[in-house]
Write a protein that holds these residues in place. Structure first.
Motif, PDB file in Angstrom:
ATOM      1  N   PRO A 142     -10.624  29.879 -31.572  1.00 14.23           N
ATOM      2  CA  PRO A 142     -11.746  29.014 -31.759  1.00 14.23           C
ATOM      3  C   PRO A 142     -11.749  27.599 -31.206  1.00 14.23           C
ATOM      4  O   PRO A 142     -10.666  27.259 -31.039  1.00 14.23           O
ATOM      5  N   TYR A 144     -17.593  26.643 -31.261  1.00 10.63           N
ATOM      6  CA  TYR A 144     -17.294  27.991 -31.287  1.00 10.63           C
ATOM      7  C   TYR A 144     -16.347  28.578 -32.040  1.00 10.63           C
ATOM      8  O   TYR A 144     -15.216  28.354 -32.097  1.00 10.63           O
ATOM      9  N   LEU A 176     -15.402  32.723 -33.753  1.00 10.59           N
ATOM     10  CA  LEU A 176     -15.870  34.199 -34.262  1.00 10.59           C
ATOM     11  C   LEU A 176     -15.355  34.018 -35.897  1.00 10.59           C
ATOM     12  O   LEU A 176     -14.239  34.253 -36.323  1.00 10.59           O
ATOM     13  N   SER A 212     -15.718  39.671 -38.823  1.00 12.00           N
ATOM     14  CA  SER A 212     -16.363  40.877 -38.092  1.00 12.00           C
ATOM     15  C   SER A 212     -16.040  42.022 -38.856  1.00 12.00           C
ATOM     16  O   SER A 212     -15.116  42.314 -39.448  1.00 12.00           O
ATOM     17  N   LYS A 251     -20.691  41.147 -35.956  1.00 10.59           N
ATOM     18  CA  LYS A 251     -19.906  39.959 -35.977  1.00 10.59           C
ATOM     19  C   LYS A 251     -20.585  38.613 -36.250  1.00 10.59           C
ATOM     20  O   LYS A 251     -21.669  38.870 -36.127  1.00 10.59           O
ATOM     21  N   GLU A 301     -20.725  34.709 -35.988  1.00  8.35           N
ATOM     22  CA  GLU A 301     -20.095  33.533 -35.433  1.00  8.35           C
ATOM     23  C   GLU A 301     -20.954  32.207 -35.538  1.00  8.35           C
ATOM     24  O   GLU A 301     -22.053  32.208 -35.930  1.00  8.35           O
ATOM     25  N   TYR A 357     -22.050  28.694 -33.711  1.00  6.82           N
ATOM     26  CA  TYR A 357     -22.146  28.158 -32.516  1.00  6.82           C
ATOM     27  C   TYR A 357     -22.745  26.576 -33.009  1.00  6.82           C
ATOM     28  O   TYR A 357     -23.835  26.501 -33.281  1.00  6.82           O
ATOM     29  N   ARG A 384     -25.031  29.503 -37.449  1.00  4.75           N
ATOM     30  CA  ARG A 384     -24.274  30.719 -37.584  1.00  4.75           C
ATOM     31  C   ARG A 384     -25.291  32.043 -37.325  1.00  4.75           C
ATOM     32  O   ARG A 384     -26.467  31.934 -37.782  1.00  4.75           O
ATOM     33  N   GLU A 402     -10.701  36.473 -34.349  1.00  4.44           N
ATOM     34  CA  GLU A 402     -11.334  36.093 -35.532  1.00  4.44           C
ATOM     35  C   GLU A 402     -10.616  34.996 -36.356  1.00  4.44           C
ATOM     36  O   GLU A 402      -9.409  34.893 -36.471  1.00  4.44           O
TER      37      GLU A 402
END
Length: 289
Positions: free
Chosen positions: A10, A14, A16, A19, A24, A26, A28, A32, A272
């Motif tokens: 991470p 960004y 993850l 999941s 998944k 995520e 950004y 989200r 993750e």
């Protein structure tokens, strides 16, 4: 040939988050998103995912579908950063966000291969919106960026301006990757490094048809002709195709046996945040000296 795993950790813009059950979650930047992820066959850490939008896949096998928004997200995109590189993220019709975050460890690896060189020359084939190109340019490389999409090349140039890298010696080429490489061979050009991230299927600017299984062996062979005893790397990624890392690793090994160096193959993964498990995203093969 060594088998290795490259894991994306991470970073500020960004991650993850979680999941499972074929999806998944995520982050950004401040948004989200939930996207389909067939590799996430396990159960998620949490059943309560709060997202700004979710991509709902279509019934066809060509990756169709649509975004379903629960909150306002700028349709024109929003700025993100990776190290010195700034770029625009955006909800595309192709389920991704305008760049591939699992490539972050690849960007670092390539920069490590050219560290200490004086103005190395690199090529980014199927360069898309240019984040990999700008990662190399920021490290002092002269980069030739090749993509068949006028829109993607325009977005790459815009990302260069956003990053303050528009003055770097980058060539932005709208062209069919295979034809461009063939012309570079005829011109007697050589490169210190090449990254290629070919799609499963695509069309060139003049209607050329690309099918990965048919075109990849010849393209790797041609890329080999653009590298020499002083070159540093070739990095190949393959997504969404029933193909083994061992298979593409052997393809690269055979073509690069005469150059010495090291050939490795394996999987790209993203770690993750919820549990630290690694989600596989693609296979790769790489040659380096």
């Amino acid at each position: 040939m060594n088998l290795v795993t490259m894991t994306g950790e991470p970073w500020a813009d960004y991650g993850l988050i979680d999941s499972g059950h074929g999806r998944k979650l995520e982050r950004y930047g401040r948004f989200r998103f939930i996207r389909p992820e067939p590799q996430a066959m396990w159960a998620p850490a949490s059943d309560n995912w709060d997202a700004d939008a979710e991509f709902i896949p279509g019934s066809d096998e060509e990756g169709g579908g649509r975004w379903q928004f629960s909150r306002q997200v700028p349709r024109e995109g929003w700025p993100l950063s990776w190290r010195e590189v700034k770029f625009t993220a955006q909800n595309t019709p192709f389920r991704h966000l305008g760049f591939f975050p699992d490539m972050a460890p690849v960007w670092d690896w390539m920069r490590g291969r050219i560290a200490g060189m004086d103005a190395p020359e690199c090529m980014n084939l199927f360069g898309y919106t240019g984040v990999g190109t700008l990662a190399l340019a920021a490290a002092g490389a002269k980069v030739t960026h090749v993509d068949a999409s006028k829109k993607s090349v325009a977005e790459g140039k815009a990302n260069a301006v956003l990053s303050g890298l528009s003055d770097k010696p980058t060539r932005w080429m709208i062209d069919d990757a295979g034809k461009f490489v063939a012309r570079e061979i005829r011109r007697g050009r050589r490169y210190d490094g090449i990254i290629l991230d070919p799609p499963k299927w695509g069309r060139g600017p003049n209607g050329e048809v690309w099918k990965l299984e048919e075109g990849l062996p010849g393209l790797v062979a041609d890329c080999r002709q653009l590298l020499d005893a002083e070159s540093r790397f070739l990095f190949l990624t393959v997504y969404a195709v029933r193909m083994s890392a061992l298979a593409i690793g052997e393809l690269v090994r055979q073509h690069f046996a005469d150059l010495g160096g090291t050939v490795e193959a394996g999987e790209l993964t993203v770690r993750e945040e919820a549990r630290g498990l690694m989600l596989p995203t693609a296979i790769f093969a790489r040659w380096s000296r």
